[in-house]
Design a protein around this motif. Structure first.
Motif, PDB file in Angstrom:
ATOM      1  N   UNK A 344       0.845  -1.200   0.000  1.00  0.00           N
ATOM      2  CA  UNK A 344       0.000   0.000   0.000  1.00  0.00           C
ATOM      3  C   UNK A 344       0.881   1.251   0.000  1.00  0.00           C
ATOM      4  N   UNK A 345       1.813   1.286  -0.905  1.00  0.00           N
ATOM      5  CA  UNK A 345       2.864   2.308  -0.946  1.00  0.00           C
ATOM      6  C   UNK A 345       2.434   3.459  -1.854  1.00  0.00           C
ATOM      7  N   UNK A 346       2.371   4.659  -1.285  1.00  0.00           N
ATOM      8  CA  UNK A 346       2.032   5.836  -2.073  1.00  0.00           C
ATOM      9  C   UNK A 346       3.284   6.313  -2.802  1.00  0.00           C
ATOM     10  N   UNK A 347       3.262   6.183  -4.112  1.00  0.00           N
ATOM     11  CA  UNK A 347       4.474   6.383  -4.898  1.00  0.00           C
ATOM     12  C   UNK A 347       4.848   7.858  -5.066  1.00  0.00           C
ATOM     13  N   UNK A 348       3.857   8.752  -4.937  1.00  0.00           N
ATOM     14  CA  UNK A 348       4.133  10.179  -5.055  1.00  0.00           C
ATOM     15  C   UNK A 348       3.650  10.806  -6.349  1.00  0.00           C
ATOM     16  N   UNK A 349       3.220   9.978  -7.312  1.00  0.00           N
ATOM     17  CA  UNK A 349       2.688  10.493  -8.576  1.00  0.00           C
ATOM     18  C   UNK A 349       1.169  10.563  -8.517  1.00  0.00           C
ATOM     19  N   UNK A 350       0.614  11.513  -9.270  1.00  0.00           N
ATOM     20  CA  UNK A 350      -0.836  11.546  -9.450  1.00  0.00           C
ATOM     21  C   UNK A 350      -1.151  11.236 -10.902  1.00  0.00           C
ATOM     22  N   UNK A 351      -2.251  10.513 -11.112  1.00  0.00           N
ATOM     23  CA  UNK A 351      -2.657  10.152 -12.465  1.00  0.00           C
ATOM     24  C   UNK A 351      -4.124  10.518 -12.669  1.00  0.00           C
ATOM     25  N   UNK A 352      -4.510  10.601 -13.916  1.00  0.00           N
ATOM     26  CA  UNK A 352      -5.895  10.894 -14.286  1.00  0.00           C
ATOM     27  C   UNK A 352      -6.314   9.894 -15.358  1.00  0.00           C
ATOM     28  N   UNK A 353      -7.390   9.168 -15.114  1.00  0.00           N
ATOM     29  CA  UNK A 353      -7.849   8.196 -16.100  1.00  0.00           C
ATOM     30  C   UNK A 353      -8.548   8.908 -17.259  1.00  0.00           C
ATOM     31  N   UNK A 354      -8.218   8.481 -18.460  1.00  0.00           N
ATOM     32  CA  UNK A 354      -8.838   9.027 -19.670  1.00  0.00           C
ATOM     33  C   UNK A 354      -9.780   8.020 -20.319  1.00  0.00           C
ATOM     34  N   UNK A 355      -9.732   6.770 -19.848  1.00  0.00           N
ATOM     35  CA  UNK A 355     -10.593   5.702 -20.369  1.00  0.00           C
ATOM     36  C   UNK A 355     -10.681   4.597 -19.322  1.00  0.00           C
ATOM     37  N   UNK A 356     -11.841   3.934 -19.276  1.00  0.00           N
ATOM     38  CA  UNK A 356     -12.017   2.796 -18.364  1.00  0.00           C
ATOM     39  C   UNK A 356     -12.147   1.474 -19.108  1.00  0.00           C
ATOM     40  N   UNK A 357     -12.250   1.525 -20.421  1.00  0.00           N
ATOM     41  CA  UNK A 357     -12.342   0.310 -21.245  1.00  0.00           C
ATOM     42  C   UNK A 357     -11.492   0.464 -22.497  1.00  0.00           C
ATOM     43  N   UNK A 358     -10.219   0.175 -22.419  1.00  0.00           N
ATOM     44  CA  UNK A 358      -9.447  -0.326 -21.276  1.00  0.00           C
ATOM     45  C   UNK A 358      -9.074   0.816 -20.322  1.00  0.00           C
ATOM     46  N   UNK A 359      -8.403   0.474 -19.229  1.00  0.00           N
ATOM     47  CA  UNK A 359      -7.965   1.482 -18.272  1.00  0.00           C
ATOM     48  C   UNK A 359      -6.734   2.209 -18.830  1.00  0.00           C
ATOM     49  N   UNK A 360      -6.951   3.468 -19.216  1.00  0.00           N
ATOM     50  CA  UNK A 360      -5.861   4.289 -19.745  1.00  0.00           C
ATOM     51  C   UNK A 360      -5.761   5.568 -18.926  1.00  0.00           C
ATOM     52  N   UNK A 361      -4.552   6.106 -18.838  1.00  0.00           N
ATOM     53  CA  UNK A 361      -4.338   7.245 -17.948  1.00  0.00           C
ATOM     54  C   UNK A 361      -3.217   8.134 -18.470  1.00  0.00           C
ATOM     55  N   UNK A 362      -3.105   9.282 -17.861  1.00  0.00           N
ATOM     56  CA  UNK A 362      -1.953  10.157 -18.062  1.00  0.00           C
ATOM     57  C   UNK A 362      -1.446  10.575 -16.689  1.00  0.00           C
ATOM     58  N   UNK A 363      -0.149  10.833 -16.588  1.00  0.00           N
ATOM     59  CA  UNK A 363       0.424  11.327 -15.336  1.00  0.00           C
ATOM     60  C   UNK A 363       0.053  12.798 -15.227  1.00  0.00           C
TER      61      UNK A 363
END
Length: 504
Positions: A344-363
């Motif tokens: 349960x390690x908080x890595x320090x980056x934040x991401x924002x999902x741009x799609x859920x099918x499939x799961x895609x994101x940007x930092x």
């Protein structure tokens, strides 16, 4: 080597089951890896301390194990460094990945297991090539060689039986034989060289006459290699040297500030820029479409993901959610559980999902303000301690400050940091203040120290002295006057800094 292109390309194109897993069964994959991780955590010190059981559910996990960060895991990592085993993971830990520091010290040491290397890093690299092959079915990259620009194996800052290095260097030490055969230069001694001045020169000298079809690395450092190649070859454009270069796999820092400079170097032929998310803690995302640099979340790669929503004023919600509950467009702090014992390690980056099918994101950013244009990852804690030390050494008092990168471009062959400082008592010598700040940052942050070595990538800080009241004026313009509002200490772009410099 051209004869290898078709069979290797065919191998990667037939790894179809990997893509099916990532695209069609992400939640099932997450459940599989959660059970695997809990099963292997049962006999560890961490697992015993937090009451792991064979029948542990995700709900039990959430109740029993608080979200961790490096400082909270450090007592366990300290046991590892001392040579103890079965602390965070149930197989032998032989490697620590060195990353930039926290309040615990100038460096972080992230455990790396055989399982995390094989089931996350190495398989993710293969997934990257599979995805690339599917995007470009006629690719010729396997008919040539790849320059992978990585770090080095380094000693720990204290005695330990464990080995230590940048994650890229650890991967190179554990790379399958075929991987090394396709590398250029085909010399671990050069690729793992600890002196960056010599390393960049040796890589350029030993690849200028090779058939280079792909390059991989941090954009700021790769730019120096390419410029050295042009210098040695006497050519104007990279494709005059390497006509078959077709892709740059990049990550580590934001690419946008460097894209124009790369376009100038690649002016004669289009190169595909492929975005990847590969950190010291693991490999998490790969661009999977030609016309978008959003990344596919690697859900079947030995990492269990959770997310903490970040609201509009960068405050964290207390609610931690699994992948099945995320929404498009929201900012989340990324929390990972890995096969190297990051629970349960908080890595320090934040991401924002741009799609859920499939799961895609940007930092989308960091959970703290930072500067990381060159891989130096200077955080606010570093900055505040360093500027306090510089003030003490030069008999100065500051009232406020902010800082941002000075990016490389065709006019500037070296980057740096520009610090906008408002003094209530001026230093005796502004040049000595800059030197003191630089030395303090080197002592606090090993990554900054490495990037400053020999002025190779970064020059010493540029201090811009502001007129009294400048920051107050800026807060007033932004309608942010009041005790709860503060000037952000660090930014990874120059927008805020330029606004403040424009007021002074």
């Amino acid at each position: 080597m051209q004869f290898l292109n078709v069979p290797i390309r065919t191998f990667f194109s037939y790894r179809e089951e990997r893509l099916v897993s990532l695209y069609e069964h992400p939640i099932e994959s997450q459940e599989k890896w959660f059970n695997y991780l809990i099963e292997n955590g049962l006999k560890t010190k961490f697992g015993k301390d937090f009451g792991f059981t064979p029948s542990m559910t995700y709900e039990d996990f959430v109740l029993k194990v608080p979200v961790q960060n490096y400082n909270s895991l450090f007592p366990y990592i300290d046991h590892l460094i001392s040579g103890e085993q079965n602390i965070l993971w149930n197989t032998k830990i032989e490697w620590l990945a060195k990353s930039s520091g926290t309040t615990q010290g100038r460096s972080k040491y992230v455990p790396v297991s055989d399982e995390s290397l094989k089931e996350n890093n190495i398989i993710s690299a293969s997934d990257c090539l599979t995805i690339y092959t599917h995007m470009f079915p006629d690719t010729e990259i396997f008919g040539g060689k790849t320059i992978t620009l990585g770090g080095s194996i380094q000693p720990l800052e204290r005695e330990s039986p464990l080995k230590c290095g940048d994650i890229s260097a650890i991967l190179m030490e554990n790379m399958p034989a075929i991987g090394m055969y396709l590398k250029a230069p085909n010399s671990k001694e050069i690729l793992l060289h600890s002196n960056w001045n010599q390393k960049l020169r040796l890589i350029a000298e030993n690849t200028v006459n090779e058939n280079i079809t792909a390059i991989s690395g941090v954009p700021s450092w790769m730019l120096l290699v390419l410029k050295e190649v042009l210098k040695i070859s006497g050519k104007e454009f990279i494709h005059d040297v390497w006509p078959n270069l077709e892709v740059f796999f990049h990550g580590g820092v934001a690419f946008a500030p460097y894209k124009d400079e790369y376009q100038k170097l690649f002016a004669k032929k289009e190169v595909f820029y492929m975005n990847i998310y590969n950190a010291s803690e693991g490999f998490f995302g790969i661009q999977n479409e030609r016309d978008s640099d959003d990344m596919l979340l690697l859900t079947d790669n030995c990492v269990f993901y959770e997310f903490i929503e970040i609201n509009e004023i960068d405050e964290k919600s207390k609610n931690v959610i699994p992948l099945s509950k995320v929404e498009v467009g929201k900012n989340y702090a990324l929390v990972i559980t890995t096969a190297a014992g990051l629970w349960r390690y908080e890595i320090g980056d934040t991401i924002q999902f741009t799609s859920l099918q499939p799961f895609k994101f940007k930092i989308s950013g960091r959970t703290t303000h930072y500067m990381n244009a060159f891989g130096e990852e200077v955080v606010v804690d570093n900055a505040e301690k360093a500027i306090a030390q510089a003030c003490q050494e030069t008999n100065a008092i500051i009232s406020n400050f902010t800082a941002a990168p000075i990016f490389l471009n065709s006019e500037k062959s070296k980057g740096g940091h520009q610090w906008a400082v408002e003094f209530s008592k001026y230093p005796e010598d502004i040049e000595l203040f800059s030197i003191a700040l630089d030395n303090a940052l080197k002592g606090l942050n090993s990554d900054y120290d490495a990037k400053r070595t020999g002025d190779l990538m970064l020059v010493k800080p540029l201090i811009s002295v502001l007129e009294p009241g400048t920051f107050l004026k800026w807060l007033g313009i932004k309608n942010k006057l009041g005790g709860q509002h503060k000037v952000p200490r660090l930014q990874n772009d120059r927008t805020l800094l330029e606004e403040i410099l424009g007021i002074s």
